[in-house]
Design a protein around this motif. Sequence first.
Motif, PDB file in Angstrom:
ATOM      1  N   UNK A 110     168.844  78.222  39.245  1.00  0.00           N
ATOM      2  CA  UNK A 110     167.942  79.302  39.655  1.00  0.00           C
ATOM      3  C   UNK A 110     167.033  78.821  40.783  1.00  0.00           C
ATOM      4  N   UNK A 111     167.152  79.468  41.934  1.00  0.00           N
ATOM      5  CA  UNK A 111     166.302  79.134  43.066  1.00  0.00           C
ATOM      6  C   UNK A 111     164.984  79.894  42.974  1.00  0.00           C
ATOM      7  N   UNK A 112     163.926  79.233  43.342  1.00  0.00           N
ATOM      8  CA  UNK A 112     162.609  79.866  43.370  1.00  0.00           C
ATOM      9  C   UNK A 112     162.108  79.853  44.804  1.00  0.00           C
ATOM     10  N   UNK A 113     161.844  81.039  45.319  1.00  0.00           N
ATOM     11  CA  UNK A 113     161.334  81.143  46.680  1.00  0.00           C
ATOM     12  C   UNK A 113     159.827  80.949  46.640  1.00  0.00           C
ATOM     13  N   UNK A 114     159.357  79.981  47.413  1.00  0.00           N
ATOM     14  CA  UNK A 114     157.927  79.685  47.438  1.00  0.00           C
ATOM     15  C   UNK A 114     157.214  80.589  48.442  1.00  0.00           C
ATOM     16  N   UNK A 115     157.717  80.618  49.659  1.00  0.00           N
ATOM     17  CA  UNK A 115     157.091  81.373  50.745  1.00  0.00           C
ATOM     18  C   UNK A 115     158.188  81.874  51.682  1.00  0.00           C
ATOM     19  N   UNK A 116     157.973  83.026  52.265  1.00  0.00           N
ATOM     20  CA  UNK A 116     158.898  83.577  53.255  1.00  0.00           C
ATOM     21  C   UNK A 116     158.207  83.663  54.617  1.00  0.00           C
ATOM     22  N   UNK A 117     159.021  83.564  55.667  1.00  0.00           N
ATOM     23  CA  UNK A 117     158.598  83.793  57.053  1.00  0.00           C
ATOM     24  C   UNK A 117     157.573  82.793  57.582  1.00  0.00           C
ATOM     25  N   UNK A 118     157.506  81.617  56.987  1.00  0.00           N
ATOM     26  CA  UNK A 118     156.659  80.553  57.539  1.00  0.00           C
ATOM     27  C   UNK A 118     157.502  79.715  58.492  1.00  0.00           C
ATOM     28  N   UNK A 119     156.871  79.125  59.498  1.00  0.00           N
ATOM     29  CA  UNK A 119     157.638  78.331  60.465  1.00  0.00           C
ATOM     30  C   UNK A 119     157.264  76.852  60.441  1.00  0.00           C
ATOM     31  N   UNK A 120     156.223  76.472  59.691  1.00  0.00           N
ATOM     32  CA  UNK A 120     155.844  75.064  59.572  1.00  0.00           C
ATOM     33  C   UNK A 120     155.614  74.719  58.105  1.00  0.00           C
ATOM     34  N   UNK A 121     156.103  73.537  57.701  1.00  0.00           N
ATOM     35  CA  UNK A 121     155.829  73.015  56.373  1.00  0.00           C
ATOM     36  C   UNK A 121     154.964  71.777  56.521  1.00  0.00           C
TER      37      UNK A 121
END
Length: 338
Positions: A110-121
């Motif tokens: 099961x994948x958990x999405x943390x954040x969408x549409x960010x360009x820097x980690x």
Amino acid sequence: MSPRYTEHDQEHYERPRRRTRPRTKDRPSYDDAEEAVVVTVDRGRFTLDLDGRRVMAMKSRPLGRKGVVVGDRVRVVGDTSGDDGTLARIVEVVDRSTVLRRTADDDDPVERIIVANADQLVVVTALADPEPRPRLIDRALVAAYVSGMEPILVLTKADLASPDDLLATYRSLGVPWLVTGRDPETGEPREEDVAALRDRLRGHVSVLLGHSGVGKSTLVNALVPDAGRDTGSVNAVTGRGRHTSTNAVMIPLPDDDGAIVDTPGIRSFGLAHVQPEDLIETFPDLEAMTAECPRGCTHTAEEPECGLDAAVARGDADPERVDSFRRLLAARYDSTSW
């Protein structure tokens, strides 16, 4: 055989059938829907930023089990005034440009999405108190590369330990880095360090990721003085930080010049969704050297005929960069050390 009921019995009469009402094929167009950004999620309620005002919303039934996460661009209808007691409705999730994923562990499907549409980690780690955990850094870098995000390494508490050894580990990967220390009088991050970090984040949507106690929320408060994020200390016995952020929240930078997403401190970062071919594709210079690999090659050091070894032997590849890539690849399979 005579029928069970006669025409005079109540049971004789046909009962209404379920779903006898014809369903229309026409669906609302939602031409009047407005676009907003999800800034936080809490127990099925979504706080949105819509032209600078905060709007509470819920997910509409047609979206089904489709997840809505922080950073999503969504279309909403209903009462979008943002007044107390109002509730809008999310009717569509706009296609995502990037998705930062993780799994609970390496065998969790099961994948958990943390954040969408960010360009820097922004991978935040303390140089001491708590001690740095390179394995987590490696895994976060893998997630960043595979998701198409630019990684940045931020090392905090430089007043307690030198960053040289840790930076040497990642130099061959070319990961941008910043070092922050604390003012000896106030205990807060030095102003010049905060200014350098702000310059790096300007114009981007950046996710701050790291263990509890490394100073993420402290940096957020320094970058955005009115953010009001709770900060905590490190347990003297376990050497681990206390969770202060309980959910991810997107905070705009001053002058609307980008945004940061503060995430809860993590204890594990599973990479079950990452395959060797996913990672090698993010290293174009090395991927070109794997053309002569045998079918099914995983590009690890144990592979007897890997093209990366042949490239190093010919002098076409930097051995330190190959070793760094293989360390990241090994992090995908080794969850024993964090």
